[in-house]
Design a protein around this motif. Structure first.
Motif, PDB file in Angstrom:
ATOM      1  N   ASP A  84       4.296  -6.387   0.206  1.00 13.83           N
ATOM      2  CA  ASP A  84       3.895  -5.396   1.505  1.00 13.83           C
ATOM      3  C   ASP A  84       3.770  -3.875   1.027  1.00 13.83           C
ATOM      4  O   ASP A  84       2.693  -3.282   1.223  1.00 13.83           O
ATOM      5  CB  ASP A  84       5.141  -6.072   2.651  1.00 13.83           C
TER       6      ASP A  84
ATOM      7  N   ARG B  52       0.842  -1.752   0.346  1.00 14.20           N
ATOM      8  CA  ARG B  52       0.239  -0.564   1.452  1.00 14.20           C
ATOM      9  C   ARG B  52      -0.105   0.479   0.613  1.00 14.20           C
ATOM     10  O   ARG B  52      -0.456   1.487   0.792  1.00 14.20           O
ATOM     11  CB  ARG B  52       1.011  -0.583   2.254  1.00 14.20           C
TER      12      ARG B  52
ATOM     13  N   SER C  48      -3.479   1.280  -0.444  1.00 14.03           N
ATOM     14  CA  SER C  48      -4.666   1.180   0.875  1.00 14.03           C
ATOM     15  C   SER C  48      -4.410   0.035   0.856  1.00 14.03           C
ATOM     16  O   SER C  48      -6.244  -0.227   1.436  1.00 14.03           O
ATOM     17  CB  SER C  48      -5.139   2.171   0.397  1.00 14.03           C
TER      18      SER C  48
ATOM     19  N   TYR D 266      -3.868  -4.132   1.332  1.00 12.41           N
ATOM     20  CA  TYR D 266      -2.881  -5.835   2.918  1.00 12.41           C
ATOM     21  C   TYR D 266      -2.730  -6.386   2.420  1.00 12.41           C
ATOM     22  O   TYR D 266      -3.367  -7.381   1.738  1.00 12.41           O
ATOM     23  CB  TYR D 266      -3.595  -5.092   3.614  1.00 12.41           C
TER      24      TYR D 266
END
Ligand code: ADP
Length: 406
Positions: free
Chosen positions: A364, A368, A371, A373
């Motif tokens: 994760d 992130r 940029s 998800y």
């Protein structure tokens, strides 16, 4: 006349007493302000209209190593880079100072990161004074640096742990070429012991040995590339290539676990801006989790797809093309109440000693960092599907050469 002299003398004495009192008051105020300033844990600087430092507290002098101002004068230009000095000057002059991050230059030339606030005051007799208050942030920066180093180390360790999990598959993959090499080398020896022309057979066997050695070397090379330390420089990376590489790497493990692989990759490159090794780690983790989740399934099936899709970018609030890679399995699935928790560090449902619970939290964080998800969907008992969205990297089109008009 005598009376007049006495009155004048009395007035002179009163005046001296008043001046002395005033001086005492001022001295008391000065000592008082100096005490307050000395007690401040922040750096305090008072500058005149020409941005020469006229007062600095002890904390500032101690941290920057500058001698007292009486010994050597100090100006704003000596304290910060020219660009920052210009910004500070402008904000002070316009009496519109918003807190800023700055780097103070110490006497030795080192940089001291600070948060700076400032204001300008005009005294009753029209004198302009600029005040700067700086909070030393070097400890914070040191701490951030240590945390970042710790995180890098953690990510690297989890990567090595993934490698460990794959050891069985890799062992199997290497045993095959080694057994073949042994067999064909023995054949060669036997042929040399028996009379007759075996050159054709020897050539063939030696060629097979060379092929198998090459195969074993390529397995070891892939293994090395997975274990190496990471360069953090971001560059365009094709996620299709990453998936192909991981599948090649996990081939043996998938075969051993009798997992059917359904690979549906977009027919054009799916480029994102990221760090290749980090992205390998993301998909390696997701695939390994899927493999583990299918441990007790009769017909395990792993589906990996990639495509480009338009999504809302929450930073720009515009619809932009994203690369979407989905890793889906038909394993045990994840109960709804756990679907949020699985991204927490150290959350694991695996037996003690088998899972670290770090995999998904690192996945994760990496996604992130580029940029992107992750979304998870799951029906307990039927499987889970992890979708990774990362903004597509689009190369700027080269300008069309301007041909001359006929
Ligand atoms: P670990 O694999 O070491 O437990 P992870 O952070 O990778 O750590 O995963 C956390 C938990 O998420 C796992 O223990 C498991 O319960 C759940 N999980 C992850 N992937 C899947 C999957 N594909 N199917 C079912 N559960 C999963």
């Amino acid at each position: 006349m005598q009376r007049t002299i006495e009155i004048l003398e009395q007035q002179r004495q009163d005046l001296v007493i008043r001046v002395l009192k005033k001086h005492e008051e001022m001295e008391a105020t000065r000592i008082f302000t100096e005490r307050i300033l000395a007690g401040l844990s922040e750096f305090f600087l008072l500058l005149d209209k020409d941005f020469q430092v006229i007062q600095a507290n002890r904390e500032f002098l101690e941290h920057t190593g500058y001698p007292p101002l009486e010994e050597s004068p100090l100006s704003l230009d000596q304290l910060v880079e020219p660009g920052q000095a210009a910004t500070i000057r402008q904000m002070l002059t316009q009496e519109d100072f918003s807190e800023m991050e700055a780097q103070l230059r110490t006497r030795k030339g080192d940089r001291l990161p600070v948060k700076m606030r400032g204001s300008t005051h005009v005294t009753q007799n029209g004198r302009t004074l600029h005040m700067l208050i700086c909070t030393d942030c070097s400890e914070f920066f040191d701490l951030m640096f240590q945390i970042q180093e710790g995180q890098k180390q953690l990510i690297h360790s989890s990567r090595l742990a993934s490698l460990g999990e794959m050891a069985a598959g890799i062992g199997h993959e290497l045993t095959q070429p080694l057994n073949a090499i042994l067999l064909f080398a023995r054949n060669c020896l036997k042929a040399l012991d028996t009379p007759g022309d075996h050159s054709g057979m020897l050539r063939e066997n030696l060629q097979i040995i060379i092929d198998r050695v090459n195969k074993a070397s390529s397995i070891i090379a892939t293994l090395r590339s997975f274990g190496r330390k990471v360069e953090e420089e971001q560059a365009p990376v094709d996620l299709n290539e990453i998936i192909r590489k991981i599948i090649k790497f996990l081939e043996a493990q998938l075969r051993l676990s009798e997992i059917h692989l359904d690979l549906r990759l977009w027919d054009k490159p799916c480029e994102v801006l990221g760090v290749e090794v980090r992205l390998e780690q993301v998909f390696l983790n997701l695939v390994q989790n899927a493999v583990q989740a299918m441990g007790r399934v009769a017909k395990p099936r792993l589906t990996i797809t990639s495509r480009i899709t338009d999504c809302l970018n929450l930073t720009t609030m515009l619809k932009e093309p994203y690369v979407l890679v989905t890793v889906a399995d038909n394993g045990e699935g994840i109960p709804e109440e756990l679907q949020k928790k699985i991204f927490d560090p150290f959350f694991t449902t695996r037996e003690v000693g088998t899972g670290t619970g770090l995999g998904l939290s690192i996945v994760d964080r990496i996604v992130r960092g580029f940029s992107g998800y992750i979304e998870v969907e799951s029906v307990p008992g039927q499987g889970a599907s992890f979708s990774v969205y990362i903004p597509q990297y689009r190369r700027e089109k080269k300008a069309e050469p301007q041909g001359e008009r006929p």
